[in-house]
Motif scaffolding. Structure first.
Motif, short mmCIF file in Angstrom:
data_model
loop_
_atom_site.label_atom_id
_atom_site.label_comp_id
_atom_site.label_asym_id
_atom_site.label_seq_id
_atom_site.Cartn_x
_atom_site.Cartn_y
_atom_site.Cartn_z
N ILE B 163 -31.34 49.84 20.05
CA ILE B 163 -32.81 49.87 19.91
C ILE B 163 -33.21 49.47 18.49
N VAL B 164 -32.49 50.06 17.51
CA VAL B 164 -32.80 49.72 16.11
C VAL B 164 -32.60 48.23 15.88
N LEU B 165 -31.49 47.71 16.44
CA LEU B 165 -31.16 46.30 16.25
C LEU B 165 -32.24 45.41 16.85
N VAL B 166 -32.62 45.71 18.07
CA VAL B 166 -33.62 44.88 18.74
C VAL B 166 -34.94 44.93 17.96
N MET B 167 -35.26 46.12 17.46
CA MET B 167 -36.48 46.23 16.67
C MET B 167 -36.38 45.35 15.42
N ALA B 168 -35.19 45.38 14.77
CA ALA B 168 -35.00 44.58 13.56
C ALA B 168 -35.15 43.10 13.87
N CYS B 169 -34.53 42.67 14.99
CA CYS B 169 -34.63 41.26 15.38
C CYS B 169 -36.08 40.89 15.64
N LEU B 170 -36.76 41.77 16.32
CA LEU B 170 -38.17 41.56 16.64
C LEU B 170 -38.97 41.41 15.36
N LEU B 171 -38.64 42.29 14.41
CA LEU B 171 -39.35 42.30 13.13
C LEU B 171 -39.14 40.97 12.41
#
Lengths: 174, 578
Positions: B163-171
């Motif tokens: 989840i953190v990773l996907v959020m980072a990618c999204l960011l």
């Protein structure tokens, strides 16, 4: 670790022993023969007891030999801490004799062992045959072969007995 | 901005397309998947070792019980492991491989016999069979089967990170897109600013031209007077033989011509399209230089007075904009006085005090007109505000004044009284620099017997004759060429010459500037003086650093520049590319 363990489950082998002692006699000695050499890994001899790291560990049988060929079969190919096992059958003992484990199977052996009290020799007797002088004494409880340990005697001879072995003994004399 | 070149390139790339942001996010995703796989591998390896250690501990504990057939103790040890859910099956085996005790929780039952061997990893299971030995004597073996982490638990463990990773990618992707849009907006803004600057430049020129338009009437009228003086003077000259009278008439004609020349020169300077460039200005000298133009652009019934304080501080402003501002205010004053009146232009030092924080120079333009209604005072500086009738004013005049004052760091104030007049105060900050000194012109009219030969290239026969006559009068020898090509031919055949004096606009393939370039190519040391009456041509010649005579010019100016050329002071600033 010196509490007494009570056997609950009996192996079929030993159950046979209990119900038919006459037939089971050799089987009882077969077990004792295997225990006799299996004591060795749990015992620590003083360094002077062995001439070299590969010098044989000698098991002496004094007086009448109840094991016969069974003992030879049991130790064949076994090594304890690198020492091959050697069996000697002798008539009498004296201090300085080249034995590491000494089994005196009869009542007469008690007297002989008294002379060996300060020798680095693990003495084993059979209580069911009147042998009460050994550091380790075979006993039969509920038809099963167990053993009692006289730790004080062993220490007198300069031997250290592993707590693992003490834990399995039916009684330990300190 | 102190961004490293790499970062700047990255940001620029990001700005070009959000796809790069998405690309970075994908790389991040793949990298973390790889990391997770590696991590998983490591975890399994660690798990195998952990199970091995557990098996060895169990084996050591079981040495006695197995050696002396103590099943109770064996059971107790194995039961202890049952409490841990990670062990699926545990068994203790005698030396001959026979099972003594054990349990199997899930999956397949315990094997009937087992011997020590290497750990086996099979699917989700790790199987370790360790030897039971004491003092080097083999006594039996233990069998331990443990489950590696279940898929559900592993998924749970990775879910948080994922989840953190996907959020980072999204960011990263969102930031990339955001930066791209901001950059695009910035580019649009820069283009708009450039456009606005161009528009402002055009506005300034328009304001200047507006002021010019206001002047033209007066100037044309003045020119008519000058021409009248000249033509009638010539007529009278033909009719009289009295030498004293003739001399007086000639003086009158010369003066009229000089005034006309000065006036056109001022108009040309005024109209020239020039970028805004502040200079240190002596206000007094600048306004006095404007006097002729002012007088001629206002009406005869308007009287101009000057009132300058001694030792005025210098100011820093664009000189041509200052001229335009003064003219704009003066023209407004003129229009406010239809019955005639007085315009009083003054300048005083205005030291820092209660009203102003810094030293200022206060320029005042006072008229004796009708004054401005109080409710209109705030409006007069707005662009396109005018009280004049349609067709007579654009309303750009005073807005130019306001813009100029603001860009010069100054201020503007108005005092007006209905029926008595208006005073406009222009406040300029005092400049800390001093006024650059002008070169003192040498007397150039002496006939010092120069004996130098000058090649004159001029297509207009009358002008050429006059120029040659003036040069001969100054003591030079001359030769004339009508085109650039002829000039080059004469230069080759009849040389050497000491100075080339060439008109800039000539018929033929080559104009004066090109001729100058060609001569420099052939004879780099030969001095060249260019002359023109056309202001754009003058600008281009001045840009290249050529010595320049602006027509009409006097004999004095001609003598001075030829003298300078002969002394080697007239060289182009930079080598000319050919």
């Amino acid at each position: 670790m010196a509490h007494i363990r009570v056997c609950v489950g009996l192996l079929a082998l030993l159950a046979t022993t209990a119900s038919a002692p006459a037939v089971a006699q050799p089987i009882e000695y077969a077990i004792k023969a295997s225990y006799l050499y299996k004591f060795a890994p749990f015992v620590q001899w003083p360094p002077t007891a062995f001439a070299s790291p590969t010098a044989p560990l000698t098991i002496c049988i004094v007086g009448p030999d109840p094991f016969g060929k069974m003992l030879d079969d049991a130790v064949r190919g076994q090594r304890v801490n690198g020492h091959p096992i050697e069996i000697r059958r002798i008539e009498a003992v004296h201090p300085g004799i080249a034995c590491n484990i000494l089994f005196a199977g009869s009542e007469a052996g008690n007297e002989m062992l008294r002379a060996m009290a300060h020798e680095p020799v693990l003495t084993v007797t059979d209580r069911s045959h009147g042998g009460t002088g050994g550091m380790i004494q075979f006993v039969t409880i509920g038809g099963r072969v167990r053993f009692a340990v006289n730790q004080a005697a062993a220490e007198q001879g300069g031997l250290a007995i592993s707590s693992k072995l003490l834990g399995l003994a039916v009684s330990v004399t300190r | 901005m102190n961004r490293s070149p790499f970062l700047r390139r990255l940001m620029t790339a990001l700005a070009r397309t959000p796809a790069i942001g998405i690309g970075i996010a994908s790389v991040l995703l793949v990298a973390s998947l790889g990391l997770a796989y590696h991590n998983e591998d490591q975890t399994r390896f660690d798990k195998v070792r952990e199970v091995e250690v557990q098996a060895r501990v169990l084996a050591a504990s079981l040495a006695g019980p197995l050696a002396f057939d103590d099943e109770t103790a064996t059971h107790e040890y194995i039961e202890a492991l049952k409490a841990s859910p990670e062990f699926d099956a545990v068994g203790a085996y005698r030396l001959d491989g026979q099972l003594v005790a054990g349990f199997a929780r899930a999956g397949e039952p315990l094997p009937a016999t087992s011997r020590a061997g290497h750990p086996i990893v099979r699917g989700n299971e790790i199987i370790v069979a360790a030897e039971v030995a004491q003092g080097g004597t083999r006594l039996g073996s233990v069998y331990v089967r443990a489950a590696t982490e279940s898929w559900a638990r592993r998924a749970g463990r990775y879910l948080g990170i994922a989840i953190v990773l996907v959020m980072a990618c999204l960011l990263v992707a969102v930031l990339g897109a955001f930066y791209a849009s901001v950059s695009a907006a910035n580019r649009r803004l820069e283009a708009e600013i450039a456009g606005r600057e161009e528009a402002e430049e055009a506005l300034r020129q328009a304001q200047k031209m507006e002021a010019m338009g206001q002047l033209t009437g007066g100037v044309a009228h003045d020119f008519n007077n000058l021409l009248m003086v000249a033509s009638s003077g010539l007529e009278l000259l033909e009719r009289t033989t009295d030498p004293i009278r003739r001399d007086r008439l000639k003086d009158g004609i010369r003066q009229a011509i000089e005034r006309g020349a000065k006036l056109t020169q001022q108009l040309l300077t005024f109209a020239r399209r020039s970028p805004l460039s502040p200079e240190v200005i002596d206000v007094r000298a600048r306004i006095l230089a404007l006097q002729d133009l002012l007088e001629r652009s206002l009406r005869e019934d308007i009287h101009i007075e000057f009132d300058f304080a001694d030792s005025l501080w210098p100011i820093e402003a664009d000189p041509s904009q200052l001229d335009v501002a003064i003219l704009n205010i003066a023209i407004n004053a003129r229009d406010a006085m239809p019955e005639g009146g007085t315009i009083r232009i003054g300048a005083h030092n205005y030291p820092a005090g209660r009203e102003n924080k810094h030293d200022m120079v206060r320029l005042s333009i006072r008229d004796t007109g009708g004054g401005i209604a109080p409710e209109l005072i705030d409006k007069i500086f707005e662009p396109f505000f005018t009280t004049k009738s349609v067709g007579t004013g654009t309303g750009l005049g005073l807005s130019q004044v306001y813009g100029f004052l603001r860009s010069s760091g100054g201020d503007i104030r108005i005092e007006s009284e209905i029926g008595k007049g208006t005073t406009i105060f222009l406040l300029f900050p005092r400049s800390s620099q001093s006024i650059p000194r002008r070169e003192i012109r040498e007397g150039a009219l002496s006939r010092a017997g120069h004996d130098a030969t000058i090649l004159v290239a001029e297509d207009d026969e009358h002008v050429a004759d006059l120029v040659c006559e003036m040069l001969r009068e100054l003591g030079y020898k001359t030769q004339r060429a009508a085109t650039a090509a002829e000039a080059l031919r004469i230069l080759e055949e009849s040389g050497p010459f000491d100075v080339i004096l060439s008109d800039m606009i000539m018929p033929g393939k080559m104009n004066g500037l090109e001729l100058a370039h060609e001569i420099i190519r052939r004879e780099p040391d030969l001095p060249i003086v260019l002359m023109t009456g056309y202001s754009d041509a003058a600008t281009s010649a001045a840009t290249e650093g050529f010595a320049l005579l602006v027509k009409p010019y006097t004999m004095e100016a001609l003598g001075e520049i030829i003298g300078r050329a002969l002394r080697g002071e007239c060289r182009p600033r930079q080598p000319v590319d050919q």
